[in-house]
Design a protein around this motif. Structure first.
Motif, PDB file in Angstrom:
ATOM      1  N   HIS A  64      38.770  44.408  53.731  1.00  0.00           N
ATOM      2  CA  HIS A  64      40.080  45.086  53.507  1.00  0.00           C
ATOM      3  C   HIS A  64      41.145  43.664  52.954  1.00  0.00           C
ATOM      4  O   HIS A  64      42.208  43.447  53.423  1.00  0.00           O
ATOM      5  CB  HIS A  64      40.930  45.601  54.561  1.00  0.00           C
ATOM      6  CG  HIS A  64      40.116  46.812  55.138  1.00  0.00           C
ATOM      7  ND1 HIS A  64      40.017  47.806  54.452  1.00  0.00           N
ATOM      8  CD2 HIS A  64      39.582  46.925  56.479  1.00  0.00           C
ATOM      9  CE1 HIS A  64      39.119  48.889  55.144  1.00  0.00           C
ATOM     10  NE2 HIS A  64      39.033  48.046  56.379  1.00  0.00           N
ATOM     11  N   PHE A  65      40.345  42.776  52.207  1.00  0.00           N
ATOM     12  CA  PHE A  65      41.023  41.491  51.649  1.00  0.00           C
ATOM     13  C   PHE A  65      41.520  42.118  50.214  1.00  0.00           C
ATOM     14  O   PHE A  65      42.832  41.450  49.732  1.00  0.00           O
ATOM     15  CB  PHE A  65      40.033  40.647  51.384  1.00  0.00           C
ATOM     16  CG  PHE A  65      39.648  39.593  52.572  1.00  0.00           C
ATOM     17  CD1 PHE A  65      40.447  39.662  53.657  1.00  0.00           C
ATOM     18  CD2 PHE A  65      38.366  39.304  52.908  1.00  0.00           C
ATOM     19  CE1 PHE A  65      40.091  39.020  54.801  1.00  0.00           C
ATOM     20  CE2 PHE A  65      37.742  38.508  54.025  1.00  0.00           C
ATOM     21  CZ  PHE A  65      38.804  38.537  54.949  1.00  0.00           C
ATOM     22  N   GLY A  66      41.051  42.993  49.709  1.00  0.00           N
ATOM     23  CA  GLY A  66      41.636  43.517  48.191  1.00  0.00           C
ATOM     24  C   GLY A  66      41.537  42.438  47.290  1.00  0.00           C
ATOM     25  O   GLY A  66      40.136  42.044  47.003  1.00  0.00           O
ATOM     26  N   LYS A  67      42.509  42.572  46.518  1.00  0.00           N
ATOM     27  CA  LYS A  67      42.256  41.557  45.307  1.00  0.00           C
ATOM     28  C   LYS A  67      42.345  39.930  45.598  1.00  0.00           C
ATOM     29  O   LYS A  67      42.005  39.246  44.966  1.00  0.00           O
ATOM     30  CB  LYS A  67      43.636  41.877  44.396  1.00  0.00           C
ATOM     31  CG  LYS A  67      43.687  43.095  43.762  1.00  0.00           C
ATOM     32  CD  LYS A  67      44.899  43.189  42.761  1.00  0.00           C
ATOM     33  CE  LYS A  67      44.869  44.516  42.340  1.00  0.00           C
ATOM     34  NZ  LYS A  67      46.183  44.671  41.371  1.00  0.00           N
ATOM     35  N   SER A  68      42.728  39.628  46.784  1.00  0.00           N
ATOM     36  CA  SER A  68      42.744  38.228  47.391  1.00  0.00           C
ATOM     37  C   SER A  68      41.324  37.776  46.964  1.00  0.00           C
ATOM     38  O   SER A  68      41.039  36.593  46.859  1.00  0.00           O
ATOM     39  CB  SER A  68      43.331  37.857  48.465  1.00  0.00           C
ATOM     40  OG  SER A  68      42.570  38.667  49.697  1.00  0.00           O
ATOM     41  N   VAL A  69      40.355  38.462  47.268  1.00  0.00           N
ATOM     42  CA  VAL A  69      39.066  37.904  47.270  1.00  0.00           C
ATOM     43  C   VAL A  69      38.370  37.654  45.851  1.00  0.00           C
ATOM     44  O   VAL A  69      37.983  36.833  45.447  1.00  0.00           O
ATOM     45  CB  VAL A  69      37.931  38.861  47.943  1.00  0.00           C
ATOM     46  CG1 VAL A  69      36.447  38.524  47.792  1.00  0.00           C
ATOM     47  CG2 VAL A  69      38.369  39.054  49.641  1.00  0.00           C
ATOM     48  N   HIS A  70      38.972  38.646  45.074  1.00  0.00           N
ATOM     49  CA  HIS A  70      38.495  38.643  43.616  1.00  0.00           C
ATOM     50  C   HIS A  70      39.341  37.649  43.080  1.00  0.00           C
ATOM     51  O   HIS A  70      39.137  37.017  41.808  1.00  0.00           O
ATOM     52  CB  HIS A  70      38.771  39.793  42.857  1.00  0.00           C
ATOM     53  CG  HIS A  70      37.913  41.068  43.454  1.00  0.00           C
ATOM     54  ND1 HIS A  70      36.536  41.016  43.373  1.00  0.00           N
ATOM     55  CD2 HIS A  70      38.203  42.087  44.172  1.00  0.00           C
ATOM     56  CE1 HIS A  70      36.011  41.825  43.799  1.00  0.00           C
ATOM     57  NE2 HIS A  70      37.134  42.702  44.475  1.00  0.00           N
ATOM     58  N   ASP A  71      40.633  37.022  43.572  1.00  0.00           N
ATOM     59  CA  ASP A  71      41.527  36.275  42.942  1.00  0.00           C
ATOM     60  C   ASP A  71      40.937  34.782  43.084  1.00  0.00           C
ATOM     61  O   ASP A  71      41.679  33.841  42.680  1.00  0.00           O
ATOM     62  CB  ASP A  71      42.802  36.428  43.374  1.00  0.00           C
ATOM     63  CG  ASP A  71      43.884  36.000  42.538  1.00  0.00           C
ATOM     64  OD1 ASP A  71      43.595  35.945  41.222  1.00  0.00           O
ATOM     65  OD2 ASP A  71      44.945  35.872  42.721  1.00  0.00           O
ATOM     66  N   ASN A  72      39.963  34.417  43.883  1.00  0.00           N
ATOM     67  CA  ASN A  72      39.511  33.032  44.148  1.00  0.00           C
ATOM     68  C   ASN A  72      38.841  32.247  43.227  1.00  0.00           C
ATOM     69  O   ASN A  72      38.950  31.046  43.177  1.00  0.00           O
ATOM     70  CB  ASN A  72      38.885  33.116  45.548  1.00  0.00           C
ATOM     71  CG  ASN A  72      39.994  33.437  46.602  1.00  0.00           C
ATOM     72  OD1 ASN A  72      40.565  33.059  46.613  1.00  0.00           O
ATOM     73  ND2 ASN A  72      39.061  33.910  47.677  1.00  0.00           N
ATOM     74  N   GLY A  73      38.165  33.059  42.191  1.00  0.00           N
ATOM     75  CA  GLY A  73      37.703  32.518  41.208  1.00  0.00           C
ATOM     76  C   GLY A  73      36.024  31.862  41.713  1.00  0.00           C
ATOM     77  O   GLY A  73      35.781  30.779  41.240  1.00  0.00           O
ATOM     78  N   TRP A  74      35.463  32.426  42.569  1.00  0.00           N
ATOM     79  CA  TRP A  74      34.141  31.857  42.833  1.00  0.00           C
ATOM     80  C   TRP A  74      33.356  31.804  41.800  1.00  0.00           C
ATOM     81  O   TRP A  74      32.403  30.803  41.751  1.00  0.00           O
ATOM     82  CB  TRP A  74      33.539  33.040  43.873  1.00  0.00           C
ATOM     83  CG  TRP A  74      34.303  33.021  45.237  1.00  0.00           C
ATOM     84  CD1 TRP A  74      35.059  33.921  45.636  1.00  0.00           C
ATOM     85  CD2 TRP A  74      34.354  32.057  46.377  1.00  0.00           C
ATOM     86  NE1 TRP A  74      35.612  33.878  46.890  1.00  0.00           N
ATOM     87  CE2 TRP A  74      35.102  32.644  47.351  1.00  0.00           C
ATOM     88  CE3 TRP A  74      33.961  30.928  46.631  1.00  0.00           C
ATOM     89  CZ2 TRP A  74      35.451  31.847  48.312  1.00  0.00           C
ATOM     90  CZ3 TRP A  74      34.086  30.181  47.686  1.00  0.00           C
ATOM     91  CH2 TRP A  74      34.996  30.940  48.549  1.00  0.00           C
TER      92      TRP A  74
END
Length: 79
Positions: A64-74
């Motif tokens: 349930h992290f949502g967009k914050s996981v996608h926003d990290n730029g791995w």
């Protein structure tokens, strides 16, 4: 939010669209700068760097992290 209240295709909508685009570009540039600095910091200090292959889509849904996981730029960091 301001852009969503504008009538699509109007002059004010186009003006606000450019403002939003500039903000997105600033965020992207900051992210690229941070990732570049971190990778440049790691490269001369270590002989080898191991990177874990993470399932980002699964993490965002399960934890349930949502967009914050996608926003990290791995992905950008690994390249």
């Amino acid at each position: 939010r301001i852009l969503s209240r504008r009538k699509k295709g109007s002059a004010r909508w186009n003006k606000q669209r450019l403002v939003v685009a500039k903000l997105h570009e600033k965020v992207a540039n900051r992210r690229m700068n941070f990732l570049h600095h971190k990778s440049k910091e790691l490269a001369p200090n270590f002989d080898a760097v191991a990177i874990e292959d993470l399932n980002m889509k699964g993490m965002s849904q399960a934890l349930h992290f949502g967009k914050s996981v996608h926003d990290n730029g791995w992905g950008m960091f690994t390249t």
